[in-house]
Write a protein that holds these residues in place. Structure first.
Motif, PDB file in Angstrom:
ATOM      1  N   ARG A  73      14.250  14.600  44.364  1.00 29.46           N
ATOM      2  CA  ARG A  73      15.301  13.574  44.353  1.00 29.46           C
ATOM      3  C   ARG A  73      14.823  12.304  43.663  1.00 29.46           C
ATOM      4  NH1 ARG A  73      17.819  14.324  50.510  1.00 29.46           N
ATOM      5  NH2 ARG A  73      19.210  16.078  49.966  1.00 29.46           N
ATOM      6  N   ASP A  74      13.567  11.935  43.881  1.00 25.83           N
ATOM      7  CA  ASP A  74      13.027  10.754  43.204  1.00 25.83           C
ATOM      8  C   ASP A  74      13.009  10.960  41.692  1.00 25.83           C
ATOM      9  OD1 ASP A  74      12.684   9.479  45.602  1.00 25.83           O
ATOM     10  OD2 ASP A  74      10.525   9.921  45.765  1.00 25.83           O
ATOM     11  N   ALA A  75      12.594  12.153  41.258  1.00 27.32           N
ATOM     12  CA  ALA A  75      12.553  12.442  39.823  1.00 27.32           C
ATOM     13  C   ALA A  75      13.957  12.440  39.229  1.00 27.32           C
ATOM     14  CB  ALA A  75      11.882  13.793  39.586  1.00 27.32           C
ATOM     15  N   ALA A  76      14.926  13.029  39.949  1.00 28.11           N
ATOM     16  CA  ALA A  76      16.307  13.051  39.467  1.00 28.11           C
ATOM     17  C   ALA A  76      16.871  11.642  39.363  1.00 28.11           C
ATOM     18  CB  ALA A  76      17.165  13.909  40.391  1.00 28.11           C
ATOM     19  N   SER A  77      16.574  10.791  40.350  1.00 25.12           N
ATOM     20  CA  SER A  77      17.054   9.404  40.323  1.00 25.12           C
ATOM     21  C   SER A  77      16.489   8.648  39.133  1.00 25.12           C
ATOM     22  CB  SER A  77      16.684   8.695  41.623  1.00 25.12           C
ATOM     23  OG  SER A  77      17.319   9.304  42.736  1.00 25.12           O
ATOM     24  N   THR A  78      15.198   8.846  38.865  1.00 21.15           N
ATOM     25  CA  THR A  78      14.566   8.179  37.724  1.00 21.15           C
ATOM     26  C   THR A  78      15.190   8.637  36.410  1.00 21.15           C
ATOM     27  OG1 THR A  78      12.471   8.000  38.937  1.00 21.15           O
ATOM     28  CG2 THR A  78      12.386   7.794  36.536  1.00 21.15           C
ATOM     29  N   LEU A  79      15.414   9.929  36.272  1.00 26.78           N
ATOM     30  CA  LEU A  79      16.018  10.466  35.046  1.00 26.78           C
ATOM     31  C   LEU A  79      17.461   9.999  34.898  1.00 26.78           C
ATOM     32  CD1 LEU A  79      14.569  14.093  35.182  1.00 26.78           C
ATOM     33  CD2 LEU A  79      13.940  12.301  33.561  1.00 26.78           C
ATOM     34  N   ASN A  80      18.194   9.930  36.001  1.00 27.01           N
ATOM     35  CA  ASN A  80      19.584   9.476  35.939  1.00 27.01           C
ATOM     36  C   ASN A  80      19.678   8.011  35.521  1.00 27.01           C
ATOM     37  OD1 ASN A  80      21.075  11.806  36.588  1.00 27.01           O
ATOM     38  ND2 ASN A  80      20.636  11.554  38.765  1.00 27.01           N
ATOM     39  N   ALA A  81      18.657   7.249  35.825  1.00 22.84           N
ATOM     40  CA  ALA A  81      18.660   5.833  35.465  1.00 22.84           C
ATOM     41  C   ALA A  81      18.260   5.607  34.014  1.00 22.84           C
ATOM     42  CB  ALA A  81      17.708   5.059  36.378  1.00 22.84           C
ATOM     43  N   GLY A  82      17.776   6.655  33.352  1.00 24.53           N
ATOM     44  CA  GLY A  82      17.345   6.526  31.962  1.00 24.53           C
ATOM     45  C   GLY A  82      18.512   6.535  30.990  1.00 24.53           C
ATOM     46  N   GLY A  83      18.197   6.371  29.710  1.00 21.42           N
ATOM     47  CA  GLY A  83      19.225   6.361  28.675  1.00 21.42           C
ATOM     48  C   GLY A  83      19.569   7.758  28.200  1.00 21.42           C
ATOM     49  N   GLN A  84      20.300   7.840  27.087  1.00 25.84           N
ATOM     50  CA  GLN A  84      20.746   9.103  26.530  1.00 25.84           C
ATOM     51  C   GLN A  84      20.161   9.307  25.142  1.00 25.84           C
ATOM     52  OE1 GLN A  84      25.005   9.375  26.663  1.00 25.84           O
ATOM     53  NE2 GLN A  84      25.105   9.316  28.876  1.00 25.84           N
ATOM     54  N   SER A  85      18.862   9.141  25.006  1.00 24.64           N
ATOM     55  CA  SER A  85      18.216   9.286  23.705  1.00 24.64           C
ATOM     56  C   SER A  85      18.280  10.736  23.236  1.00 24.64           C
ATOM     57  CB  SER A  85      16.755   8.834  23.784  1.00 24.64           C
ATOM     58  OG  SER A  85      16.058   9.586  24.751  1.00 24.64           O
ATOM     59  N   ASP A  95      23.770  13.046  35.589  1.00 30.91           N
ATOM     60  CA  ASP A  95      24.012  14.467  35.865  1.00 30.91           C
ATOM     61  C   ASP A  95      22.734  15.257  36.107  1.00 30.91           C
ATOM     62  OD1 ASP A  95      26.706  14.161  35.800  1.00 30.91           O
ATOM     63  OD2 ASP A  95      26.987  14.894  33.754  1.00 30.91           O
ATOM     64  N   PHE A  96      21.664  14.582  36.493  1.00 27.59           N
ATOM     65  CA  PHE A  96      20.458  15.293  36.916  1.00 27.59           C
ATOM     66  C   PHE A  96      20.620  15.639  38.395  1.00 27.59           C
ATOM     67  CE2 PHE A  96      18.852  13.230  33.116  1.00 27.59           C
ATOM     68  CZ  PHE A  96      18.107  14.258  32.542  1.00 27.59           C
ATOM     69  N   ILE A  97      20.610  16.927  38.696  1.00 24.63           N
ATOM     70  CA  ILE A  97      20.946  17.429  40.034  1.00 24.63           C
ATOM     71  C   ILE A  97      19.824  18.338  40.523  1.00 24.63           C
ATOM     72  CG2 ILE A  97      22.635  18.798  41.354  1.00 24.63           C
ATOM     73  CD1 ILE A  97      24.710  18.000  39.221  1.00 24.63           C
ATOM     74  N   GLY A 129       9.941  25.593  46.016  1.00 30.60           N
ATOM     75  CA  GLY A 129      10.229  24.170  45.940  1.00 30.60           C
ATOM     76  C   GLY A 129      11.627  23.914  45.415  1.00 30.60           C
ATOM     77  N   PHE A 130      11.721  22.979  44.458  1.00 30.41           N
ATOM     78  CA  PHE A 130      13.025  22.520  43.987  1.00 30.41           C
ATOM     79  C   PHE A 130      12.991  22.313  42.479  1.00 30.41           C
ATOM     80  CE2 PHE A 130      12.207  21.223  48.282  1.00 30.41           C
ATOM     81  CZ  PHE A 130      13.400  21.469  48.956  1.00 30.41           C
ATOM     82  N   TRP A 131      14.131  22.597  41.843  1.00 38.11           N
ATOM     83  CA  TRP A 131      14.301  22.314  40.427  1.00 38.11           C
ATOM     84  C   TRP A 131      15.138  21.051  40.274  1.00 38.11           C
ATOM     85  CZ3 TRP A 131      15.863  27.482  37.561  1.00 38.11           C
ATOM     86  CH2 TRP A 131      14.726  28.299  37.451  1.00 38.11           C
ATOM     87  N   VAL A 132      14.884  20.322  39.206  1.00 36.19           N
ATOM     88  CA  VAL A 132      15.784  19.259  38.765  1.00 36.19           C
ATOM     89  C   VAL A 132      16.464  19.762  37.495  1.00 36.19           C
ATOM     90  CG1 VAL A 132      15.988  16.898  37.928  1.00 36.19           C
ATOM     91  CG2 VAL A 132      14.399  17.430  39.783  1.00 36.19           C
TER      92      VAL A 132
END
Length: 254
Positions: free
Chosen positions: A123-135, A77-79, A91-94
């Motif tokens: 988008r690259d940052a959002a993809s990386t965060l989306n691939a992470g866990g839910q710590s 859900d990182f958008i 620029g853009f927010w994540v």
């Protein structure tokens, strides 16, 4: 108008108008019950439950209040939100869905976790965060009022151009029975490769909640309409009786 039927109707209208007047006075009190904030008051970090409840509007003096929340981000859900200024740079927010711990019902808060200069980096940052866990983590940041949704550009109908938790909610996962905060949080510290979002303390000033003031005026109009409705109904009944009497007299003369 002095007949018992219309006097009873007037009494009913007085009760209705009285209720509307009380609601108007209550809204007016809320509009004016927003004392000025002292310098630095919004910089005192508070638990979010002491500032605003899920689904409630953020009162004007509390816009920009620093709060702290504990929970975890929901993976996937990182958008990216476009047209975001960071100082003088656009620029853009994540953004992410932050699920709070210790709540009776599932409760989420939209969090702007960082800024990127280009769409590709965001988008690259959002993809990386989306691939992470839910710590589990603790987030500190500034609460800002919902900006409301905006129409996306024609060439990119999926783009988000404003920070609106309501618009983000439609894209989040696992939202059954979910309570959501109307304001959003600008995180003090960025995540991943993102840049920290510049977020200045609000200037202290007098508080006047224009939304509540509008509601107060609206209730006053409703109270006046109750009396107008009684007058209009009584007048229509009188005009009908006059017409019937004129018709009856015309028939007798004929």
């Amino acid at each position: 108008m002095l007949r018992p039927r219309w006097l009873a109707m007037l009494a009913l209208c007085l009760v209705v108008a009285g209720v509307f007047a009380w609601l108007g006075q209550w809204q007016l009190g809320r509009a004016l019950d927003t004392s000025a904030t002292t310098p630095g008051e919004t910089e005192q970090v508070l638990p979010i439950e002491q500032v605003v409840e899920p689904g409630a509007y953020l009162n004007s003096p509390l816009v920009g209040q620093k709060v702290q929340v504990s929970g975890h981000f929901v993976a996937g859900d990182f958008i990216v939100v476009s047209e975001r200024m960071n100082g003088d740079d656009q620029g853009f927010w994540v953004t992410g869905q932050f699920r709070l711990d210790g709540t009776e019902n599932p409760t989420s808060l939209a969090v702007a976790v960082g800024w990127a200069a280009t769409l590709e980096k965001a988008r690259d940052a959002a993809s990386t965060l989306n691939a992470g866990g839910q710590s589990t983590s603790t987030m500190t940041g500034r609460l800002i009022s919902d900006e409301g949704p905006r129409v996306p550009p024609r060439n990119d109908p999926d783009a988000l151009r404003s920070m609106s938790p309501a618009a983000l909610l439609s894209r989040w996962h696992d939202i059954a029975g979910l309570d959501v905060y109307r304001p959003y949080l600008v995180a003090d510290q960025p995540l991943g490769s993102l840049v920290r979002i510049v977020s200045h303390a609000p200037a202290g000033g007098g508080g006047l909640n224009w939304l509540n003031l509008f509601y107060a005026a609206e209730w006053a109009v409703f109270a006046g309409f109750a009396f107008y409705l009684w007058y209009r109904l009584a007048r229509d009944a009188w005009e009908k009786e006059v017409e019937e009497l004129a018709d009856a007299q015309g028939g007798e003369l004929a």
